[in-house]
Design an enzyme around this catalytic site. Structure first.
Site, PDB file in Angstrom:
ATOM      1  N   GLY A 526      11.432  66.111  57.172  1.00 54.45           N
ATOM      2  CA  GLY A 526      12.635  65.293  57.180  1.00 54.45           C
ATOM      3  C   GLY A 526      13.904  66.077  56.898  1.00 54.45           C
ATOM      4  O   GLY A 526      13.883  67.282  56.652  1.00 54.45           O
ATOM      5  N   HIS A 527      15.031  65.369  56.927  1.00 45.59           N
ATOM      6  CA  HIS A 527      16.334  66.008  56.722  1.00 45.59           C
ATOM      7  C   HIS A 527      16.433  66.638  55.334  1.00 45.59           C
ATOM      8  O   HIS A 527      16.874  67.776  55.185  1.00 45.59           O
ATOM      9  CB  HIS A 527      17.458  64.973  56.892  1.00 45.59           C
ATOM     10  N   MET A 528      16.022  65.896  54.308  1.00 43.79           N
ATOM     11  CA  MET A 528      16.161  66.436  52.958  1.00 43.79           C
ATOM     12  C   MET A 528      15.236  67.622  52.731  1.00 43.79           C
ATOM     13  O   MET A 528      15.585  68.590  52.062  1.00 43.79           O
ATOM     14  CB  MET A 528      15.868  65.355  51.920  1.00 43.79           C
ATOM     15  N   LEU A 531      16.845  70.644  54.012  1.00 45.10           N
ATOM     16  CA  LEU A 531      17.872  71.138  53.092  1.00 45.10           C
ATOM     17  C   LEU A 531      17.241  71.845  51.893  1.00 45.10           C
ATOM     18  O   LEU A 531      17.740  72.874  51.432  1.00 45.10           O
ATOM     19  CB  LEU A 531      18.737  69.969  52.619  1.00 45.10           C
ATOM     20  N   HIS A 622      22.101  69.612  63.976  1.00 46.91           N
ATOM     21  CA  HIS A 622      21.597  68.785  62.873  1.00 46.91           C
ATOM     22  C   HIS A 622      22.541  67.623  62.589  1.00 46.91           C
ATOM     23  O   HIS A 622      22.096  66.498  62.311  1.00 46.91           O
ATOM     24  CB  HIS A 622      21.418  69.653  61.619  1.00 46.91           C
TER      25      HIS A 622
END
Length: 884
Positions: A526-528, A531, A622
């Site tokens: 996922g996105h998190m 990161l 992104h």
């Protein structure tokens, strides 16, 4: 005449219904395709982030392939969102075009590979610079580049040999005019099914196998072989092992077992085996993988590693860390008699040696197996299986000194490459240890829910939680700090361990301060998670109970290798945490990837509520995918708005629920054909999310013959509001029908009854990353204060269930995402109960104290709306999904 008239009307009605159903299906199909591309893009970003650590060999073809895949999936997401919205979104197309222009301009700065030789020797250097190194991966593939790095820069013994380059591959393809033929055959792969892939693979492989090696290429290969023969220590003919070294192999792209290796090859067979290895580039498995990964034919090239065949007395593999747990700071060596494939393929149980990484290394354990057969090179070429003499069957393949020397080699390799290594080795007849291959060790970690532990817990420290999925491996320690809101993010302390119910890109606000991150739910792609890898923070997702089991403020240690959270500071784990190296960081390929990644990886759009969250502010791939991902949920969330006034699309649900509910089946949601019936019953529902929600609505504890309790102050509040409020001013009356748009795994529920509405949008499938629930509630017939109190009851319950919740006046919006299907079903059951429980509750909310009281009643399984009523609890919330 009457029959003809009504027949025409009936036909027009059917045609209209078919058109409307097609429109619904198109919107839903585009939503599913959008989610697929979103998942692929997140995988690409995660892979690029992994390469930017500098610990794996890659070349320019990798950069171009990942760039093309990123642009393709991003463009597809834009197209899907436009189809869902029914209109173009120029801002997104402009943003992608701007990024594409920057990439094209940057491509001009990427140096093209300059090597045109058909073969390159491993040990030849000009002006002190060897022909093959990590910089030449584009010409020789990862396998050749790695083994020459081992020999020429680490200084360890490897077999003499040479690389047949990608230039040779392109020469072979062009000489036999195969490119056009292959491209033509690949057009059949538009319909990607197994039969088509197998058919195309067979035709391409046959064409390659029947092609001839051009004379200049054949001469170059023979010359390289003859140079090996001239410098051979023995008088006999040299034989070689030939291993595929395709671009991307032994990197992040997992082509394991799809390409050929040929051992003990004679000079007479070298060209035939070379062609066979080239043909393996087009195996059905390899073609399917490249299609799925978006790797074009132009980026698929095969180099070959040709190494002098080692007549091994023993062979095997070495892992410089435990492959199941790299925190176990020990080296494992597996050994068998003869050639290594019997160890790798598990044909013979190997001897296992465990060595401690001390100065010097120490053998701490050995397990000697019975080895009855071995694989050996045949004198005329090829391989044969031989029996092992009785006196050697239970004898160790390596002495303690040999095992220690090999372990020292492993430590040098790990130090140079900056990460644990998976090494193939051989012991020749003269007792010399030789490294055959070295590649990054792929570490296995425990998956969420598996509850398996890779190594024993550290003694003397209490364990708060076990299990979860690792998004970024490592160890971190600090005081636990629970995040429930933006205010919590602002108060997050430097050096804290972030604990949260769900992963969210908004957590990036404090990633610079966090020592580790732990969430109840979340997806490693996922996105998190992306990161977290960029910040290199040890991160565990999908632990299910972190917010319950980890006390706020207590110092904890997060072991994101074994999936454990310890109470207190566990210094032994912190001391053994892997140090990340980066031997690729100074290369041209790394610098090119760093520039390209700046246009793909960074995420700038973090808060959907911000005015900055717009297509005009999308500066990376992104950013675009994050914007589309958010807006797509809004589009699908509003699907129910399109039902009203659209003709007869639905069938009525007959059941003991206090709403007039109609169902629209997009496919697979019902056990009957909805076009042939006018009503259905709950037992005819197949849709997983709808079935779960209905189960909650039909809960026995909610079925009461008593009338709904009435507070007279609330009743007069409703009456006066209806009499005194002019039409269409601050009060909106909604329709009396409720709708459920369903498929086998999808639900869009819209309940618009009287003066309030609720909308629930959900996907509940096998892929955790795609699962979500969006929920919205608004309105009521009582005064503003009472409606707000009911909204806050709903907020309390949803927060306890693990939702991210926002409440403004009488409106509640909530989101629950990236949970296992079973958890989604349990949560939908609770939402079904909550929808019935809170019906007409606003009239009762005469006191502020009732907010907590009503929420507590629900969470304890007491669904009676009479305040302070005493009743046997039914099923508490904490036992039916969600966390209290």
């Amino acid at each position: 005449m009457i029959r003809r008239l009504f027949g025409k009307r009936s036909q027009r009605s059917l045609e209209k219904r078919a058109r409307l159903m097609d429109a619904f299906r198109v919107k839903y199909a585009n939503f599913k395709t959008l989610l697929e591309s979103n998942s692929e893009l997140l995988k690409i970003i995660a892979d690029i982030e992994g390469k930017l650590r500098g610990q794996m060999v890659f070349g320019l073809s990798y950069i171009e392939a990942q760039t093309m895949r990123s642009i393709f999936h991003c463009a597809r997401m834009i197209q899907c969102l436009e189809h869902m919205a029914g209109k173009p979104i120029p801002g997104l197309n402009r943003a992608l075009s701007d990024i594409h222009r920057q990439i094209k301009a940057e491509q001009g700065n990427v140096p093209a590979p300059k090597i045109s030789d058909y073969t390159l020797d491993y040990d030849i250097a000009e002006s002190g610079i060897y022909q093959i190194s990590r910089e030449s991966v584009e010409s020789v593939g990862e396998k050749n580049a790695n083994i020459c790095e081992v020999a020429n820069r680490v200084g360890l013994p490897v077999p003499r040999g040479f690389a047949i380059t990608t230039s040779a591959f392109h020469r072979f393809i062009s000489h036999n005019r195969l490119e056009a033929s292959i491209s033509r055959l690949k057009q059949k792969l538009d319909i990607i099914d197994t039969e088509t892939v197998v058919q195309v693979s067979g035709e391409i492989q046959q064409q390659v196998s029947e092609s001839k090696v051009p004379e200049d290429l054949a001469e170059a290969i023979y010359d390289a072989y003859d140079r090996l023969q001239q410098t051979a220590a023995s008088n006999g003919d040299v034989k070689v092992s030939m291993r595929s070294s395709a671009l991307g192999e032994d990197s992040s792209l997992s082509f394991a077992g799809q390409y050929l290796t040929r051992l003990n090859v004679t000079r007479e067979r070298i060209l035939d085996e070379y062609v066979a290895i080239l043909a393996s580039l087009f195996s059905s498995r390899a073609i399917s993988y490249r299609l799925h990964m978006g790797i074009p034919f132009q980026e698929a090239a095969m180099a070959v590693a040709c190494q002098e065949m080692i007549e091994a007395s023993a062979s095997g593999v070495m892992y410089t860390r435990n492959p199941l747990n790299p925190l176990e700071n020990r080296i494992q060596i597996h050994a068998v008699w003869g050639l290594g494939p019997y160890a790798v393929d598990g044909v013979v149980p190997p001897d296992v040696f465990i060595l401690e990484k001390t100065e010097p290394v120490q053998l701490v354990d050995s397990r000697i197996s019975e080895k009855t057969v071995r694989l050996s090179p045949a004198a005329e070429g090829g391989l044969l299986e031989e029996p092992v003499g009785r006196e050697h069957q239970k004898m160790a393949c390596l002495s303690e000194d040999q095992a220690s020397a090999l372990a020292e080699y492993g430590m040098r390799l790990e130090s140079h490459f900056g990460k644990p290594q998976d090494v193939e080795w051989a012991l020749d007849r003269e007792g010399r240890l030789v490294i055959l291959q070295a590649r990054p060790l792929r570490v296995e970690t425990g998956e969420a829910g598996a509850r398996t532990h890779l190594t024993a817990p550290v003694p003397g420290f209490g364990i708060l939680l076990e299990g979860g999925a690792v998004a970024c491996a490592g160890v971190g320690s600090g005081p636990a700090f629970h995040i429930h809101s933006e205010a919590d993010l602002l108060a997050f302390p430097d050096g804290g361990v972030l604990v949260c119910a769900h992963s969210s890109p908004q957590l990036v606000m404090v990633m610079g301060k966090a020592r580790a991150i732990v969430t109840d739910a979340g997806n490693i792609a996922g996105h998190m998670a992306s990161l977290a890898r960029e910040y290199m923070i040890p991160t565990m997702l999908n632990t299910v109970e972190a917010t319950v089991r980890i006390p706020n403020g207590e110092e904890v240690t997060v072991d994101a290798f074994n999936g454990r959270i310890y109470r207190g500071r566990v210094q032994p784990l912190l001391d053994s945490n892997l140090k990340r190296g980066g031997f690729m960081t100074g290369t041209p390929a790394y610098r090119a990837l760093r520039r390209r990644a700046d246009l793909i990886v960074p995420l700038n759009l973090l808060d959907p509520r911000s005015s900055h969250f717009s297509p005009e502010n999308c500066r990376t791939i992104h950013d675009i995918m994050r914007y589309i991902h958010e807006k797509s949920y809004q589009e699908i969330f509003q699907l129910g708005d399109h039902v009203t006034g659209r003709g007869k699309l639905s069938v009525r649900l007959k059941g003991p629920i206090p709403i007039d509910l109609y169902v629209i089946d997009l496919g697979g949601g019902l056990a009957v054909d909805a076009t042939t019936v006018s009503s259905i019953t709950p037992d005819q529902v197949l849709s997983v999310p709808f079935k779960a929600m209905l189960q909650g609505m039909l809960n026995e504890g909610l079925r009461t013959l008593e009338p709904r309790p009435v507070n007279f102050g609330g009743f007069f509040s409703v009456m006066s509001r209806q009499m005194l409020t002019p039409p269409n001013i601050s009060v909106e009356r909604f329709g009396d029908r409720s709708y459920a748009i369903i498929s086998d795994r999808y639900l869009n529920f819209s309940s618009r009854v009287g003066y309030h509405y609720s909308i629930l949008d959900c996907y509940c499938g096998k892929t955790l990353a795609k699962n979500y629930i969006n929920f919205e509630f608004k309105g009521g017939a009582a005064d503003d204060l009472r409606r707000n109190r009911r909204a806050r009851v709903i907020e309390c319950v949803l927060t306890a269930m693990g939702f991210f919740v926002r409440t403004n006046a009488d409106r509640v919006t909530a989101r629950y995402a990236k949970a296992e299907a079973s958890e989604i079903e349990k949560t939908l059951d609770q939402l079904g109960r909550l929808l019935i429980y809170t019906r007409q509750m606003d009239m009762l909310m005469h006191s502020e104290d009732l907010v907590k009281e009503m929420a507590d009643h629900f969470m304890n399984g007491n669904y009676c709306l009479l305040p302070a009523a005493v009743q046997e609890p039914e099923t508490p919330l904490s036992e039916s999904g969600g966390s209290t």
